[in-house]
Design an enzyme around this catalytic site. Structure first.
Site, PDB file in Angstrom:
ATOM      1  N   ARG A  99      50.157  17.420  71.442  1.00  0.00           N
ATOM      2  CA  ARG A  99      50.163  17.398  70.271  1.00  0.00           C
ATOM      3  C   ARG A  99      50.873  18.527  69.147  1.00  0.00           C
ATOM      4  NH1 ARG A  99      52.690  14.141  67.943  1.00  0.00           N
ATOM      5  NH2 ARG A  99      51.636  12.415  69.399  1.00  0.00           N
ATOM      6  N   LYS A 134      60.527  23.967  48.577  1.00  0.00           N
ATOM      7  CA  LYS A 134      59.461  22.964  48.525  1.00  0.00           C
ATOM      8  C   LYS A 134      59.324  22.455  50.162  1.00  0.00           C
ATOM      9  CE  LYS A 134      61.495  21.122  44.612  1.00  0.00           C
ATOM     10  NZ  LYS A 134      62.477  20.210  43.813  1.00  0.00           N
ATOM     11  N   LYS A 166      64.277  31.549  36.645  1.00  0.00           N
ATOM     12  CA  LYS A 166      64.237  30.201  36.258  1.00  0.00           C
ATOM     13  C   LYS A 166      63.777  29.994  34.830  1.00  0.00           C
ATOM     14  CE  LYS A 166      63.744  27.186  39.528  1.00  0.00           C
ATOM     15  NZ  LYS A 166      63.211  26.335  40.324  1.00  0.00           N
ATOM     16  N   GLU A 199      68.952  30.856  36.689  1.00  0.00           N
ATOM     17  CA  GLU A 199      68.996  29.278  36.402  1.00  0.00           C
ATOM     18  C   GLU A 199      69.690  29.163  35.119  1.00  0.00           C
ATOM     19  OE1 GLU A 199      66.170  25.904  37.879  1.00  0.00           O
ATOM     20  OE2 GLU A 199      65.809  26.457  35.618  1.00  0.00           O
ATOM     21  N   ASP A 220      71.782  23.984  36.820  1.00  0.00           N
ATOM     22  CA  ASP A 220      70.517  23.324  36.942  1.00  0.00           C
ATOM     23  C   ASP A 220      70.885  22.098  36.241  1.00  0.00           C
ATOM     24  OD1 ASP A 220      68.060  22.499  37.417  1.00  0.00           O
ATOM     25  OD2 ASP A 220      67.533  22.930  35.415  1.00  0.00           O
TER      26      ASP A 220
END
Length: 281
Positions: A99, A134, A166, A199, A220
């Site tokens: 597994r 992410k 950012k 950004e 962005d």
């Protein structure tokens, strides 16, 4: 800071701990300790195979006596019915590692397959598809490796190997000029050689970033039309990346606008695993 191999070893250790705990009591109660056998990895869905070398680490870590024979390598195309590899050794070890190995390989192969699909949409263009942060906690090294196996490129690995200023950083720092200057001063004072990306949200911020002297500008949530205008302004002065809400259907429009990179969170945050099984043979 831990190395890639150390992080992967930690992941495998944790995977065994959460799956096996104090013992696989089904296997321990039904399979004699001295019984040996073979199992093969059967592919059940077309895609790009990824995680073969990580699977080897799983088997070697749990039981060095397990012998793995590979027929299909990482990055190769697979189809239903293909046998990727065979593993021989103690049956108890085969059953207890099954597994963990499948979880890793299905996830990595799904990411590699998805990345390949995205990058294929950019055929003939200079643009490369990038991953993001992410990722599944603890699995980032494997997921980003799968992106590369699928033909994409990695953005920064984490918060430590690149400076990405950012919108929130810009707003808290008082503006792009202030944020970039602080970043450059920080690198100088700490002896770090880190690329700086900013950004931007509009033409004014593009000009500020260019004047500040950054290594890459991230556009962005620009439309393809605005992206083309921005590329005309930036081209040849620094790298250009598009990000935000870009799907596989709109991907090529951004590539044709002339950007160097397109970052896509969907490569890792919502991908479906590639179907496969580990069966006795």
């Amino acid at each position: 800071m831990k190395t890639r191999d150390e992080l992967i070893d930690d992941l495998i250790t944790l995977a065994f701990a959460e799956d096996i705990g104090d013992g696989d009591h089904t296997t321990l109660s039904t399979i004699p300790a001295d019984e040996t056998g073979r199992q093969h990895l059967l592919i059940k869905q077309p895609g790009i195979l990824a995680g073969v070398e990580i699977a080897r680490k799983v088997f070697e870590k749990f039981d060095p006596s397990l012998k793995m024979t590979v027929f299909i390598k990482d990055g190769e195309t697979v189809k239903p019915g293909d046998i990727a590899f065979v593993v021989e050794g103690p049956v108890r070890s085969l059953l207890q590692t099954e597994r963990t190995m499948l979880n890793i390989m299905q996830r990595m192969s799904g990411i590699a397959t998805t990345t390949h699909e995205y990058q294929s949409r950019l055929a003939g263009l200079k643009t490369k598809v990038l991953d993001t942060r992410k990722t599944t906690p603890g699995m980032r090294m494997l997921e980003k490796e799968a992106v590369k196996i699928g033909g994409g490129e990695n953005h920064r690995i984490g918060l430590f190997d690149m400076i990405l200023i950012k919108d929130n950083h810009v707003d808290f720092a008082g503006g792009i000029p202030q944020a970039v200057k602080a970043a450059k001063d920080y690198c100088k004072s700490t002896g770090r050689d880190l690329k700086i990306e900013v950004e931007v949200r509009n033409t004014e911020e593009i000009n500020q970033a260019l004047e500040a002297g950054v290594d890459r500008i991230m556009l962005d949530n620009f439309t393809p039309e605005r992206t083309k205008e921005a590329v005309e302004l930036i081209a040849g002065r620094t790298e250009i990346e598009s990000s935000g809400g870009i799907t596989i259907d709109t991907l090529r429009q951004y590539g044709e606008a002339g950007v160097d990179y397109i970052s896509v969170g969907a490569l890792t945050h919502s991908v479906k695993g590639l179907d496969m099984s580990f069966k006795a043979c």
